[in-house]
Design an enzyme around this catalytic site. Structure first.
Site, short mmCIF file in Angstrom:
data_model
loop_
_atom_site.label_atom_id
_atom_site.label_comp_id
_atom_site.label_asym_id
_atom_site.label_seq_id
_atom_site.Cartn_x
_atom_site.Cartn_y
_atom_site.Cartn_z
N LYS A 129 0.87 -1.18 0.00
CA LYS A 129 0.00 0.00 0.00
C LYS A 129 0.90 1.23 0.00
O LYS A 129 2.07 1.13 0.42
CB LYS A 129 -0.88 0.00 1.25
N ASP A 169 -6.95 4.52 -4.60
CA ASP A 169 -7.62 4.40 -3.30
C ASP A 169 -8.22 5.79 -3.06
O ASP A 169 -8.42 6.55 -4.03
CB ASP A 169 -6.62 3.98 -2.20
P1 NDP Z 1 -12.83 8.16 -2.90
O1 NDP Z 1 -11.75 9.12 -2.70
O2 NDP Z 1 -13.35 7.91 -4.26
O3 NDP Z 1 -14.07 8.51 -1.96
C1 NDP Z 1 -13.94 8.56 -0.58
C2 NDP Z 1 -15.27 8.99 -0.01
O4 NDP Z 1 -15.22 8.87 1.40
C3 NDP Z 1 -15.59 10.45 -0.29
O5 NDP Z 1 -16.97 10.63 -0.33
C4 NDP Z 1 -14.97 11.15 0.92
O6 NDP Z 1 -15.55 12.41 1.20
C5 NDP Z 1 -15.29 10.17 2.01
N1 NDP Z 1 -14.29 10.30 3.06
C6 NDP Z 1 -12.94 10.20 2.93
N2 NDP Z 1 -12.34 10.44 4.11
C7 NDP Z 1 -13.33 10.70 4.97
C8 NDP Z 1 -13.35 11.02 6.35
N3 NDP Z 1 -12.20 11.15 7.04
N4 NDP Z 1 -14.57 11.21 6.94
C9 NDP Z 1 -15.71 11.08 6.22
N5 NDP Z 1 -15.74 10.80 4.92
C10 NDP Z 1 -14.57 10.61 4.31
O7 NDP Z 1 -12.28 6.79 -2.25
P2 NDP Z 1 -12.79 5.30 -2.50
O8 NDP Z 1 -14.25 5.27 -2.70
O9 NDP Z 1 -11.90 4.69 -3.51
O10 NDP Z 1 -12.41 4.62 -1.10
C11 NDP Z 1 -13.33 4.57 0.00
C12 NDP Z 1 -12.91 3.47 0.95
O11 NDP Z 1 -12.90 2.21 0.26
C13 NDP Z 1 -11.50 3.60 1.55
O12 NDP Z 1 -11.50 3.07 2.85
C14 NDP Z 1 -10.65 2.72 0.64
O13 NDP Z 1 -9.47 2.27 1.28
C15 NDP Z 1 -11.63 1.58 0.41
N6 NDP Z 1 -11.35 0.76 -0.77
C16 NDP Z 1 -11.27 1.30 -2.02
C17 NDP Z 1 -11.03 0.50 -3.11
C18 NDP Z 1 -11.03 1.03 -4.50
O14 NDP Z 1 -10.98 0.21 -5.44
N7 NDP Z 1 -11.11 2.32 -4.73
C19 NDP Z 1 -10.77 -0.94 -2.96
C20 NDP Z 1 -10.98 -1.43 -1.61
C21 NDP Z 1 -11.23 -0.59 -0.57
P3 NDP Z 1 -14.70 13.76 0.94
O15 NDP Z 1 -14.83 13.98 -0.54
O16 NDP Z 1 -15.36 14.80 1.75
O17 NDP Z 1 -13.29 13.48 1.37
#
Ligand code: NDP
Length: 448
Positions: A129, A169
């Site tokens: 990672k 991510d």
């Molecule tokens: P994105 O950046 O596309 O979206 C993240 C979302 O979560 C946004 O809506 C963001 O809001 C919100 N968010 C981020 N940090 C916080 C926080 N501290 N408090 C509240 N909301 C928050 O990321 P992903 O959708 O790719 O990833 C989301 C989760 O899924 C993570 O935990 C990631 O590790 C996990 N994941 C992702 C994979 C992938 O293929 N992308 C694979 C497996 C797991 P804001 O815009 O306000 O920051």
């Protein structure tokens, strides 16, 4: 105390002493160890091999300076990381996260979880990672590009299609992967397989964008089916409005569920008519705006500040898809009061240690992240295969493989839980199935 619990406590205390300032990493280790007693009771040879102390120490940690110029011509400096955690079963594989909270503790917790998640996919990929404390929010495209170019200038020295293959991510989507790959190509030549999540015109796989969210829905459906239920007519609460959340909402809706929320780090939307995904996609994917704007465009949508997990709402299924530790013990209690029967994790470690205890006390169906969100990395590995073969599979072909992989992950978890006397505990099942595969491989390979 049994020899197994004694060993687990000993290794935990070694790690705690070594890395006292890494709370997320310690939390991931703690929660993982909680499920390991039956394994070490049944297999004392793992203790003789001191397998846990070896497994919890990354093979390599790379930290580097990322200097870049902002649009005003000022120099800025961020910190970059790549943790190459475990390569027993294949090249390191795992995403890059760009978010101001990123530090070594967070990258190590994510890398540790990734080892077992990747093992569960059945594909030949190890765990890694990386990321940076760079905040993409509010930056221009040119600033994002300059940052990505500087980040890759250093990272390119350590990755390769047979050694380490990063992906996206939080904060790293198609735009960032494009800039990162462009810079890699300038420095080292065209090696499409070195990154996944690429655009379709330069080696990306169909269905990679959708994979984590779709996979989460497929896994949850398997878990529901095994307990004589399904999505039909169920009310579902999703957090986040990023890549994982958006495609989870899409697939859950197709499978008959009604998703009534989504959120970002400022607040959440409740739409009892069901979230209008076209509007969310327009706001988040096209305009890169805030989720509050949904309420200005959809009359049934209400916007509230704060966490969706503090909302008193009536619903059946919770799918946290935002970030780590978004659900505390208190919030998990409220979730149970709200009528939730199943939780499946799209985000990594979204439920803290106390929250998991609440789910277990209430006997909720609980699909842990490393199983439920493995669809993204699984399709990333399929992207690597397509790149090596110089072929592109159709959307349906990739989606069918994804479905099979998610079903298989659930089946492996059930089987391991039964075998180790913890039937119905899908968290222990996933940890045990992933762990035994990696541990056995490490032992076969000698002291490495
Ligand atoms: P994105 O950046 O596309 O979206 C993240 C979302 O979560 C946004 O809506 C963001 O809001 C919100 N968010 C981020 N940090 C916080 C926080 N501290 N408090 C509240 N909301 C928050 O990321 P992903 O959708 O790719 O990833 C989301 C989760 O899924 C993570 O935990 C990631 O590790 C996990 N994941 C992702 C994979 C992938 O293929 N992308 C694979 C497996 C797991 P804001 O815009 O306000 O920051």
């Amino acid at each position: 105390m049994s020899k197994a619990t004694d060993y687990l406590q000993h290794v935990y205390s070694v790690i705690e002493k070594r890395d006292p300032n890494q709370p997320e990493f310690l939390e991931a280790i703690h929660d993982f160890f909680q499920t390991m007693t039956p394994v070490f009771e049944k297999h004392p040879e793992y203790i003789d091999e001191n397998i846990l102390e070896r497994l919890t120490e990354p093979e390599r940690v790379i930290q580097f300076r990322v200097p870049w110029l902002d649009d005003l011509g000022n120099s800025q400096v961020n910190r970059g990381f790549r943790v190459q955690f475990n390569s027993a079963i294949g090249p390191y594989k795992g995403g890059l996260r760009f978010h101001p909270s990123v530090n070594l503790s967070i990258v190590k917790f994510l890398g540790f979880e990734q080892i077992f998640k990747n093992a569960l996919t059945g594909l030949p990929i190890g765990g890694g990672k990386g990321g940076s404390d760079f905040d993409p929010k509010g930056k221009s495209d040119n600033e994002i590009m300059r940052f990505c170019q500087s980040f890759m200038t250093e990272l390119s020295k350590y990755i390769g299609l047979d050694t380490d293959v990063p992906a996206g991510d939080i904060g790293v989507g198609g735009r960032e992967i494009g800039y990162l790959y462009g810079q890699y190509k300038r420095l080292r030549g065209s090696d499409r397989g070195v990154l996944t999540g690429k655009g379709l015109t330069y080696g990306g796989s169909l269905a990679r964008t959708e994979a984590t969210g779709f996979g989460l829905a497929y896994y949850t459906e398997e878990m529901l089916k095994a307990n004589n239920s399904d999505f039909a007519g169920k009310k579902v609460v999703v957090s986040g409005a990023g890549n994982v959340a958006i495609y989870a909402i899409q697939k859950v809706t197709e499978l008959g569920g009604k998703v009534i929320t989504c959120s970002d780090s400022n607040g959440y939307i409740v739409d009892e008519n069901g979230i209008d995904l076209d509007i969310v996609k327009q706001i988040k994917e096209v305009e890169r705006g805030r989720i509050s704007e949904y309420a200005d465009r959809v009359s049934s949508g209400e916007y509230h500040e704060g966490s969706v997990w503090d909302a008193k709402l009536s619903y059946d299924i919770a799918l946290p898809c935002a970030t780590q530790n978004e659900i505390s013990g208190e919030q998990a209690k409220l979730l149970v009061e709200n009528g939730v029967k199943a939780v499946a994790e799209g985000a990594n470690m979204p439920s803290d240690t106390e929250a998991i205890k609440e789910y277990q006390n209430a006997e909720l169906l609980y699909g842990p992240a490393k199983a439920a969100n493995a669809g993204g990395v699984a399709v990333s590995a399929l992207e690597m295969s397509q790149n090596s073969m110089r072929l592109s599979w159709s959307f349906e072909e990739v989606d069918d493989r994804l479905k099979d992989i998610m079903k298989d992950i659930f089946a492996q978890s059930v089987k391991a839980a039964d075998e180790y006397g913890v039937s119905g505990d899908y968290l222990s099942g996933a940890n045990i199935a992933g762990f035994t595969k990696v541990a056995d491989t490490m032992i076969i390979q000698g002291l490495v």
